[in-house]
Design a protein around this motif. Sequence first.
Motif, PDB file in Angstrom:
ATOM      1  N   ASP A  46      27.175 -15.837  -1.320  1.00  0.00           N
ATOM      2  CA  ASP A  46      28.184 -14.865  -0.903  1.00  0.00           C
ATOM      3  C   ASP A  46      27.650 -13.476  -1.219  1.00  0.00           C
ATOM      4  N   SER A  47      27.732 -12.572  -0.267  1.00  0.00           N
ATOM      5  CA  SER A  47      27.275 -11.208  -0.507  1.00  0.00           C
ATOM      6  C   SER A  47      28.333 -10.430  -1.280  1.00  0.00           C
ATOM      7  N   SER A  67      34.067 -13.459   1.392  1.00  0.00           N
ATOM      8  CA  SER A  67      32.795 -12.744   1.468  1.00  0.00           C
ATOM      9  C   SER A  67      32.879 -11.633   2.507  1.00  0.00           C
ATOM     10  N   GLN A  99      24.238 -14.592   3.466  1.00  0.00           N
ATOM     11  CA  GLN A  99      25.104 -15.756   3.677  1.00  0.00           C
ATOM     12  C   GLN A  99      24.319 -16.919   4.286  1.00  0.00           C
ATOM     13  N   ASN A 130      24.340  -8.675   4.956  1.00  0.00           N
ATOM     14  CA  ASN A 130      25.353  -9.649   4.546  1.00  0.00           C
ATOM     15  C   ASN A 130      25.156 -10.992   5.249  1.00  0.00           C
ATOM     16  N   SER A 131      24.879 -10.952   6.542  1.00  0.00           N
ATOM     17  CA  SER A 131      24.674 -12.184   7.300  1.00  0.00           C
ATOM     18  C   SER A 131      23.442 -12.934   6.814  1.00  0.00           C
ATOM     19  N   GLY A 173      23.589 -11.052  -3.802  1.00  0.00           N
ATOM     20  CA  GLY A 173      24.263 -12.294  -3.397  1.00  0.00           C
ATOM     21  C   GLY A 173      24.533 -13.162  -4.611  1.00  0.00           C
TER      22      GLY A 173
END
Length: 227
Positions: free
Chosen positions: A40-41, A65, A35, A31-32, A221
Amino acid sequence: MTKNLVASLLVALLMSSCTATKQAENTPDLNSTIQALGYDSLALPSTAYGPGALVTSVKGTGLVSPLNLTYLCRPDFTHAPPPIVDTAASADASRSLNSSFKLDPATLTKISLGANASYIDTVTLKLSNVTVEQLAFDDLEAVRSSLGPSCKQIVADFSKKSLAYQTKQAIRADVEYSFKLKAGASAEAKGLIIKALAAAFGGSIESDQASTVTGKGLFYGLLLTKV
């Protein structure tokens, strides 16, 4: 065996353990990474919500997110054109996503594992065939213009509340999930975990007899534009 040899072996074992622990701690978070690429994940990767899709937050309180989305209009009613593959952006995303990632606890809790979650030690995933798909703004406008009266009204109602969005770009990839079970986990628990992982991704997952689950063409994403 001399005392010096025993001491050397102990030091080597400790260093090996520390290295393994450090590597586990340094496993990047998907996720990071998504981003950091400017997207946005998704709370759960899916074949849904690709370029052109008209969506809103499930909770109806704006976007947070990782995204938890639902359609405003059925995708088969939106008549979105085939997306454009952005070659340069795809190469950039591939470089960032060409690694193994840990599945974070928040994502695991969204998967219906039930009591079997206690048997999971770790879940890692590896992406391949990463592409960035997009539609031009005139394509997005064409999608909205072709909506039927009911869809247009729904979009207008949500737009007034600043809760209507359309997918402009999306990161898409194939994936392989690998999971390690804790000692004592039964073959039955393993089978149930595979089924739960498959169900979590809308039937787009193919499972095998090993501790892996694979999926094709999932969106990870999204870049949304407000309607």
